[in-house]
Design a protein around this motif. Structure first.
Motif, mmCIF file in Angstrom:
data_model
loop_
_atom_site.group_PDB
_atom_site.id
_atom_site.type_symbol
_atom_site.label_atom_id
_atom_site.label_comp_id
_atom_site.label_asym_id
_atom_site.label_seq_id
_atom_site.Cartn_x
_atom_site.Cartn_y
_atom_site.Cartn_z
ATOM 1 N N LEU A 165 -2.238 -0.468 8.633
ATOM 2 C CA LEU A 165 -3.287 -0.097 7.683
ATOM 3 C C LEU A 165 -3.303 -1.048 6.486
ATOM 4 O O LEU A 165 -4.370 -1.361 5.935
ATOM 5 C CB LEU A 165 -3.087 1.344 7.227
ATOM 6 C CG LEU A 165 -3.311 2.412 8.309
ATOM 7 C CD1 LEU A 165 -2.916 3.792 7.798
ATOM 8 C CD2 LEU A 165 -4.764 2.414 8.766
ATOM 9 N N ALA A 166 -2.123 -1.536 6.089
ATOM 10 C CA ALA A 166 -2.065 -2.530 5.015
ATOM 11 C C ALA A 166 -2.728 -3.835 5.459
ATOM 12 O O ALA A 166 -3.406 -4.504 4.665
ATOM 13 C CB ALA A 166 -0.615 -2.781 4.607
ATOM 14 N N ASP A 167 -2.548 -4.210 6.725
ATOM 15 C CA ASP A 167 -3.218 -5.403 7.247
ATOM 16 C C ASP A 167 -4.738 -5.244 7.179
ATOM 17 O O ASP A 167 -5.461 -6.197 6.887
ATOM 18 C CB ASP A 167 -2.795 -5.657 8.700
ATOM 19 C CG ASP A 167 -1.434 -6.312 8.801
ATOM 20 O OD1 ASP A 167 -0.927 -6.809 7.779
ATOM 21 O OD2 ASP A 167 -0.860 -6.302 9.907
ATOM 22 N N LEU A 168 -5.216 -4.034 7.478
ATOM 23 C CA LEU A 168 -6.656 -3.786 7.404
ATOM 24 C C LEU A 168 -7.158 -3.961 5.973
ATOM 25 O O LEU A 168 -8.202 -4.583 5.737
ATOM 26 C CB LEU A 168 -6.961 -2.376 7.914
ATOM 27 C CG LEU A 168 -8.410 -1.894 7.760
ATOM 28 C CD1 LEU A 168 -9.376 -2.827 8.478
ATOM 29 C CD2 LEU A 168 -8.549 -0.454 8.294
ATOM 30 N N ARG A 169 -6.419 -3.421 5.004
ATOM 31 C CA ARG A 169 -6.816 -3.565 3.598
ATOM 32 C C ARG A 169 -6.873 -5.036 3.186
ATOM 33 O O ARG A 169 -7.705 -5.437 2.366
ATOM 34 C CB ARG A 169 -5.840 -2.822 2.692
ATOM 35 C CG ARG A 169 -5.919 -1.308 2.775
ATOM 36 C CD ARG A 169 -5.045 -0.658 1.712
ATOM 37 N NE ARG A 169 -5.230 0.781 1.685
ATOM 38 C CZ ARG A 169 -4.479 1.645 2.355
ATOM 39 N NH1 ARG A 169 -3.479 1.202 3.126
ATOM 40 N NH2 ARG A 169 -4.724 2.934 2.284
ATOM 41 N N ALA A 170 -5.965 -5.833 3.754
ATOM 42 C CA ALA A 170 -5.879 -7.246 3.372
ATOM 43 C C ALA A 170 -6.881 -8.126 4.109
ATOM 44 O O ALA A 170 -7.014 -9.311 3.787
ATOM 45 C CB ALA A 170 -4.462 -7.762 3.639
ATOM 46 N N THR A 171 -7.606 -7.579 5.069
ATOM 47 C CA THR A 171 -8.542 -8.373 5.861
ATOM 48 C C THR A 171 -9.741 -8.806 5.013
ATOM 49 O O THR A 171 -10.305 -8.005 4.253
ATOM 50 C CB THR A 171 -9.026 -7.569 7.083
ATOM 51 O OG1 THR A 171 -7.892 -7.268 7.912
ATOM 52 C CG2 THR A 171 -10.030 -8.352 7.898
#
Length: 517
Positions: A165-171
């Motif tokens: 989910l953190a990767d999604l926020r950073a996309t």
């Protein structure tokens, strides 16, 4: 940067395998499968434009991005590695790239695995609306809805779930929107029959984004494709049920030497410059770059380089593996043995091998696992039922405990195991079944003591959709194992001081489950 960001793992001389991610995730989405896949393959994981380390500008931001542009970026990675032919596995959009490559560049894809994907991802308007939303509000607008789509609330609360989910926020919002535009115009339905690569299709039975019907459409249209539906798994099935997905991929890749019967006359199945993943055994991975062994997929490992226990004892690796020879059978058997019993158990068994037991260990790996368990005639669920019954009949309680766990890995529920034991009471005798019920209950108690996540999904009213799949006559290999996202190695139970003889996998000789019969 003019190319996609990527990561390489595994021996440099091993057969190549490319792994594609889903929208909103980075290459980290493959971490649960990486240690097992990199043991025998040179694995390349890549990031979508605007995701992870890939720049968003690799795809146009004006709404015109298409699947062929994305596929061309992946082919460029393969070209840069000098790979004329490779195996490919992809999740969602990553799987769509694999289908496109297999249909339009059949000479490049030797073997294909399509996970939680589709031949068409719904109406274009919905994807264009999502692209507009993310361009205006960023990817944070998508985070809340991913729980319940990607995976369950329980999985979202784990370290791996939080990291994704953190990767999604950073996309990057532009990169995410461009991928939505790719999905809007994507439609591979008419091209599916042209796919000639042996294909595995995997679906999560709880996936609302690409429900099992999408997987069935692909499997029905791609000649000779195999279909696997995994109970208790959402859109990121490899994260929620990592061992089930890993087992399926290993089986599909290990089976690479067998030609696709639907395309037996195709010359590219036999004359390809690179054999389709039949180069095992490769060099000892202990002497080559290895993936980080400390992630959750291998919790009992240290970060240090470990000897490749699967290589000892084995036939002379100086002789290249050929379909049907002892080296090939050993490699295939070891892959299935690990998939069914778990790495921890097999590592212990191999580590305890002595000169006296070496030939027997080799025999069991080649014959029991490399010929019987890898046969096409029965799926693994059925083989587990047969194995349980045979062990009950002969009173082999130590190995019964080991194979109760293996049966859960192979897709049997606790209720189904109970049915097998009841059936055995009629044909093997009540005393034998009584002992078997005690052994199975002890195994279940040990699994429950390991934590809630160690228990495979139940089939009660709280989980009404977690029911074993019905047999699909078009896809006889449909064998969905239910496994455990937090304990993917399925470590055999520890010795019970009240039952000192019930120590599966821990005996000092090769007379019990150490032999993995």
């Amino acid at each position: 940067m003019t190319s996609l960001h990527y990561d390489l793992s595994g021996p440099a001389t091993a057969p190549p395998l490319i792994l594609g991610p889903s929208v909103g995730t980075s290459l980290a989405v493959w971490e649960p499968q990486l240690p097992a896949l990199a043991r025998t393959h040179r694995v390349l994981r890549w990031d979508l434009p605007g995701h992870g380390g890939s720049p968003a500008a690799l795809l146009p931001s004006d709404g015109s991005a298409t699947i062929d542009q994305l596929a061309a970026l992946v082919l460029r990675l393969a070209d840069d590695q000098g790979w004329e032919r490779f195996a490919y596995a992809g999740i969602s959009l990553g799987g769509a790239v694999g289908l496109y490559l297999a249909a339009h560049h059949p000479d490049r894809v030797g073997r294909l695995s399509v996970l939680c994907s589709s031949a068409r991802f719904g109406e274009p308007s919905s994807w264009r609306e999502r692209a507009r939303l993310v361009r205006e509000e960023g990817t944070e607008a998508m985070v809340a809805s991913r729980t319940g789509v990607w995976f369950s609330r329980e999985t979202a609360a784990t370290p791996r779930g939080r990291a994704l989910l953190a990767d999604l926020r950073a996309t990057d919002r532009a990169g995410y929107a461009a991928c939505c535009n790719v999905l809007a115009d994507y439609d591979m339905r008419a091209a599916l029959p042209s796919v000639t690569a042996p294909t595995l299709v995997v679906a999560g039975r709880e996936d609302p984004a690409t429900p099992p019907a999408h997987a069935r459409e692909i499997a029905d249209a791609v000649p000779g494709a195999s279909l696997l539906e995994i109970a208790g798994a959402g859109h990121l099935a490899g994260v929620e049920r990592p061992e089930s997905v890993t087992s399926a991929l290993l089986s599909h890749l290990t089976d690479a030497a067998r030609p696709n019967p639907a395309h037996a006359a195709q010359p590219d199945q036999t004359d390809a410059p690179r054999p389709d993943l039949t180069d095992a055994p490769g060099p000892n991975p202990a002497h080559a770059a290895r993936p980080d062994q400390t992630d959750a997929a291998r919790p009992n490992q240290t970060g240090a380089a470990q000897p490749d226990l699967a290589d000892a004892p084995r036939p002379n690796p100086a002789h290249a593996a050929q379909p049907g020879d002892d080296v090939f059978r050993h490699a295939a058997g070891m892959a299935v043995r690990r998939a069914v019993l778990g790495d921890a158990h097999v590592d212990r068994a191999v580590a305890r091998t002595t000169p006296f037991t070496a030939r027997f260990q080799d025999f069991i790996t080649r014959y029991a696992w490399g010929e019987i368990w890898t046969g096409d005639g029965l799926d693994r669920r059925t083989r587990s039922c047969i194995t349980l019954t045979a062990l009950i009949a002969h009173g082999h309680d130590a190995e019964l405990a080991m194979h109760v766990r293996a049966a859960l890995t192979n897709g049997l529920t606790r209720e189904e195991i109970g049915e097998v034991l009841l059936q055995s009471a009629i044909y093997c005798g009540v005393p034998a079944a009584n002992s078997a019920f005690a052994t199975a209950q002890r195994v279940f108690d040990e699994i429950d003591a390991e934590g809630p996540a160690a228990t495979p999904p139940r089939t009660d009213a709280e989980h009404p959709t977690h029911t074993p799949p019905q047999a699909n006559p078009q896809h006889p290999t449909h064998t969905p194992p239910q496994t455990n996202p937090q304990h993917p190695t399925h470590t055999p139970p520890q010795a019970n001081p009240q039952h000192p003889t019930h120590t599966p996998g821990e005996v000092d000789t090769a007379s019990h489950s150490d032999t993995d019969k």
